[in-house]
Design a protein around this motif. Sequence first.
Motif, mmCIF file in Angstrom:
data_model
loop_
_atom_site.group_PDB
_atom_site.id
_atom_site.type_symbol
_atom_site.label_atom_id
_atom_site.label_comp_id
_atom_site.label_asym_id
_atom_site.label_seq_id
_atom_site.Cartn_x
_atom_site.Cartn_y
_atom_site.Cartn_z
ATOM 1 N N LYS A 27 45.187 11.642 82.849
ATOM 2 C CA LYS A 27 44.104 11.871 81.885
ATOM 3 C C LYS A 27 43.620 10.545 81.304
ATOM 4 C CE LYS A 27 43.228 14.028 77.409
ATOM 5 N NZ LYS A 27 43.863 14.708 76.258
ATOM 6 N N LEU A 28 44.547 9.657 80.963
ATOM 7 C CA LEU A 28 44.173 8.352 80.428
ATOM 8 C C LEU A 28 43.450 7.509 81.486
ATOM 9 C CD1 LEU A 28 44.220 6.395 78.047
ATOM 10 C CD2 LEU A 28 46.455 5.590 78.821
ATOM 11 N N GLY A 29 43.902 7.619 82.738
ATOM 12 C CA GLY A 29 43.236 6.885 83.815
ATOM 13 C C GLY A 29 41.788 7.311 83.978
ATOM 14 N N VAL A 30 41.542 8.623 83.930
ATOM 15 C CA VAL A 30 40.167 9.137 83.995
ATOM 16 C C VAL A 30 39.366 8.636 82.806
ATOM 17 C CG1 VAL A 30 38.769 11.241 83.842
ATOM 18 C CG2 VAL A 30 40.768 11.191 85.343
ATOM 19 N N ASP A 31 40.005 8.658 81.634
ATOM 20 C CA ASP A 31 39.335 8.238 80.395
ATOM 21 C C ASP A 31 38.931 6.764 80.445
ATOM 22 O OD1 ASP A 31 38.268 8.745 77.941
ATOM 23 O OD2 ASP A 31 40.165 8.903 76.866
ATOM 24 N N VAL A 32 39.825 5.921 80.956
ATOM 25 C CA VAL A 32 39.545 4.480 81.037
ATOM 26 C C VAL A 32 38.402 4.212 82.009
ATOM 27 C CG1 VAL A 32 40.481 2.291 81.881
ATOM 28 C CG2 VAL A 32 41.835 3.696 80.307
ATOM 29 N N ASN A 33 38.445 4.855 83.189
ATOM 30 C CA ASN A 33 37.364 4.667 84.163
ATOM 31 C C ASN A 33 36.030 5.163 83.617
ATOM 32 O OD1 ASN A 33 39.077 3.538 86.056
ATOM 33 N ND2 ASN A 33 39.523 5.491 87.053
ATOM 34 N N ARG A 34 36.050 6.310 82.961
ATOM 35 C CA ARG A 34 34.826 6.868 82.352
ATOM 36 C C ARG A 34 34.297 5.924 81.279
ATOM 37 N NH1 ARG A 34 34.575 10.189 77.672
ATOM 38 N NH2 ARG A 34 32.770 11.597 77.570
ATOM 39 N N HIS A 35 35.211 5.381 80.488
ATOM 40 C CA HIS A 35 34.862 4.438 79.418
ATOM 41 C C HIS A 35 34.120 3.221 79.990
ATOM 42 C CE1 HIS A 35 35.629 2.410 75.529
ATOM 43 N NE2 HIS A 35 35.917 1.333 76.227
ATOM 44 N N LYS A 36 34.627 2.673 81.085
ATOM 45 C CA LYS A 36 33.985 1.510 81.714
ATOM 46 C C LYS A 36 32.611 1.876 82.278
ATOM 47 C CE LYS A 36 38.152 -1.076 83.014
ATOM 48 N NZ LYS A 36 38.920 -1.626 84.142
ATOM 49 N N GLU A 37 32.518 3.046 82.894
ATOM 50 C CA GLU A 37 31.237 3.476 83.452
ATOM 51 C C GLU A 37 30.171 3.615 82.367
ATOM 52 O OE1 GLU A 37 33.198 6.142 87.111
ATOM 53 O OE2 GLU A 37 32.093 7.114 85.480
ATOM 54 N N ILE A 38 30.557 4.148 81.214
ATOM 55 C CA ILE A 38 29.595 4.334 80.114
ATOM 56 C C ILE A 38 29.138 2.979 79.579
ATOM 57 C CG2 ILE A 38 29.316 5.252 77.773
ATOM 58 C CD1 ILE A 38 31.371 7.461 78.628
ATOM 59 N N ILE A 39 30.054 1.998 79.519
ATOM 60 C CA ILE A 39 29.687 0.649 79.062
ATOM 61 C C ILE A 39 28.676 0.020 80.020
ATOM 62 C CG2 ILE A 39 30.583 -1.710 78.833
ATOM 63 C CD1 ILE A 39 33.061 -0.538 77.495
ATOM 64 N N VAL A 40 28.915 0.155 81.329
ATOM 65 C CA VAL A 40 27.970 -0.374 82.323
ATOM 66 C C VAL A 40 26.614 0.292 82.163
ATOM 67 C CG1 VAL A 40 27.471 -0.535 84.795
ATOM 68 C CG2 VAL A 40 29.783 -0.988 83.976
ATOM 69 N N LYS A 41 26.623 1.589 81.970
ATOM 70 C CA LYS A 41 25.378 2.347 81.781
ATOM 71 C C LYS A 41 24.599 1.823 80.577
ATOM 72 C CE LYS A 41 23.928 6.997 80.339
ATOM 73 N NZ LYS A 41 24.415 8.340 79.976
ATOM 74 N N ALA A 42 25.282 1.632 79.447
ATOM 75 C CA ALA A 42 24.608 1.190 78.224
ATOM 76 C C ALA A 42 24.046 -0.218 78.374
ATOM 77 C CB ALA A 42 25.579 1.254 77.049
ATOM 78 N N ILE A 43 24.849 -1.152 78.916
ATOM 79 C CA ILE A 43 24.393 -2.548 79.039
ATOM 80 C C ILE A 43 23.223 -2.648 80.014
ATOM 81 C CG2 ILE A 43 25.049 -4.848 79.844
ATOM 82 C CD1 ILE A 43 27.823 -4.373 78.728
ATOM 83 N N SER A 44 23.300 -1.948 81.142
ATOM 84 C CA SER A 44 22.203 -2.017 82.121
ATOM 85 C C SER A 44 20.915 -1.472 81.513
ATOM 86 C CB SER A 44 22.575 -1.244 83.388
ATOM 87 O OG SER A 44 22.670 0.152 83.128
ATOM 88 N N ALA A 45 21.019 -0.405 80.709
ATOM 89 C CA ALA A 45 19.823 0.175 80.084
ATOM 90 C C ALA A 45 19.255 -0.759 79.015
ATOM 91 C CB ALA A 45 20.168 1.535 79.478
#
Length: 819
Positions: free
Chosen positions: A544-562
């Motif tokens: 669960k934490l592994g999924v959370d960490v990967n999701r967390h990184k994906e959301i950061i990439v999404k925000a910065i690119s936007a």
Amino acid sequence: MDVGGNHSGNGGGLPVNNRQRAMLPNKSRGEFTRNPRKDSEGMSESPDLEFEYADTDKWAAELSELYSYTEGPEFALNRKCFEEEFRSHVSDRKWAELDEAHHRAHAMRLLDGLEMIAREKRLKVARAILYMAQGTFSECSSEAEVQHWMRYNVFLLLDVGTFSALVELLNMEIDNSAACSSAVRKPAISLADSTDLRVLLNIMYLMVETIQQDDPTDRPEWKVIRETFRAELGSSLFNNEPISVMLFGMVTKFCSGHAPHFPMKKVLLLLWKSVLFTLGGFEQLQSIKVHKREELGLPPLPEDCIRVIRSMRAASPPASASDLIEQQQKRARREHKSLIKQDNLDAFNEKDPYKADDSREDEDDSDDNDNSLEAETFPIERDEVMPPPIPLPPSERVSFPKGLPWAPKVREKDIENFLESSRSKFIGYTLGSDTDTVVGLPRPIHESIRTLKQHKYVSIAEIQIAKEEDFQKTPLSGGEEDVEMCATELLYQGILPSLPQYMIALLKILLAAAPTSKAKTDSINILADVLPEEMPTTVLQSMKLGVDVNRHKEIIVKAISAILLLLLKHFKLNHIYQFEYMAQHLVFANCIPLILKFFNQNIMSYITAKNSISVLDFPHCVVHELPELTAESLEAGDNNQFCWRNLFSCINLLRILNKLTKWKHSRTMMLVVFKSAPILKRALKVKQAMMQLYVLKLLKVQTKYLGRQWRKSNMKTMSAIYQKVRHRLNDDWAYGNDLDARPWDFQAEECALRANIERFNSRRYEKTHNNPDFLPVDNCLQSVLGQRVDLPEDFQMNYDLWLEREVFSKPISWEELLQ
């Protein structure tokens, strides 16, 4: 990779063809179905990813991405804090049963509670306000009901002045030196270190995200509140600067290591939504562009780019080996075996693009063999019996003329170059920038010039550059420039002093969040707001934490690119040199190799990643009973065939790369030097039209430098570029005979651009440092001698000594002085 260490368009579309109509996509988010029909050659069609690019994802998805799964237990804590406050002032009635007057009175009481001195009491009140902003979910039975009450409560909170109080509290937390020094000393930072900041940022994000959603059923007074809030958020009302500038300050403080406990994902999400709300999204950008062209007297845009891009269809990825064998057998039976092209035979050796394993072997292959579109057979290359077309809804369909979908464009410079070469060839002399005189030129040249002028396109940037040159040439007689103080201008003025640091900070975080980055001891820790105090002890908790960490990184990439894309596009419209200033600092901070490094992975695996647990997403998790999670359910993920945020991020990063390199010869050569062609070609395996378009645009600008052998081996890719990307007449991108195919001097080009940018910034924004040569001179003796001069105190004390030494003891030759 070192970020910041080195400091030395439009889209196109392809008309929907019959092969592409052979599959019927399902409109539901992230899913697609497959029509089993095959074409006459036995080629089974893989469908387009049914992805609709927009400013943001669905509202529910944007709400859920604010919270990490580790924060789950805090929903109940927020509810408890609200109910304690609520019960102490109101009887056992529910929130939904009270009238608006009671709602307002309780909101005012909570707002007063934010001014308490005791931190613990203040945090409890903040959690109660957060529960209101979350829609008082304990009384709701469905997600739609939660969203209804969220909207009502958020407008109520904004109306009583909650946002101003939250900004003040956030400033206090930013300047909280005790929390910063404590976090710096800690060996491991967790969620507990950022509790106060997270609660405040959660409320602010929910307010901005909810209010920016334009709902036609809103009350008239809500619409007024919304527009007022938009203006206030983009002005200097809060903290004497736009809210985005304060958030940029948090990003740089985090990256400098002085505040490692800042919850960076929430800061970046709030920054993105603040920029989006105050400046406007892509629809607003298009309308601003149309309006500006009208003001400048320029002809209207040849087409509506947004509609065209949304109507594009993707080219097919490489066919599987079984399809090719079946196709070969059918052709053999029809005695057409000899017509099989070498390209199709070569495709037998290609890997399945949808395999999840990391295809690192592809990187070692030469560019000539890395053919992403080689198995695609385009309509212009074959004559087949097509299945009947499936009609598209009229609202989504764009009627293309037969042939290429985009009107070609020509720059004034292109016409001048064409005339100059024609005059040199036929007459033997040139006339400089004269594009009207055609005396002595043959009639076909006249027709060519007429065609070029017919498609001439003058951009807003060209007008702005010409005006700036006039201001620089005539600083005195040019008059004062009338600068419209719009939200974009206010934001640029706010971030101008520290813009290089902001860009470096964003790219450092992007590098840390990229899936291709290796964990380094010197890299910044972006997981402070996702790691729990106690690390997991079971396999299920670890998953669960592994999924959370990967999701967390994906959301950061999404925000910065936007954020980067929105700022580049708005600055380019507001003034070209604002855009160039930001773009140049991104290039200096190694943005180009960073984006290429991001794409140097199995991009299909990234886009189809399933790093989400839908039952734990807000608001689902607070309305429904949570089922028991198992390792199998976590591993299976959701049913979506692709991840919206990852595809959105990839398209944004490709658009940023296009913005940085367009019309910049030295930066285009950087793409060639960093061997971007095979990396970009692998990205073509993603069957999404918009993403393929921006990859093809990046390939188009460098084809002339990749050599004849590369072009010969990648003819299908060249075909795709020809069909999808807008044409520039006189641009021989496919042959390498361009005048720009010359040795490149990176520093000379960037220094010339930098000099223009600095002159612009100095002229417009450094009012106190005007050129002394242009200041008025006082020639009147009386007024000059009559000016009051403040003398230093030590000089006044020793005035007699100074007179004696400098005046009385020195002989004066009055005759020489008078001469």
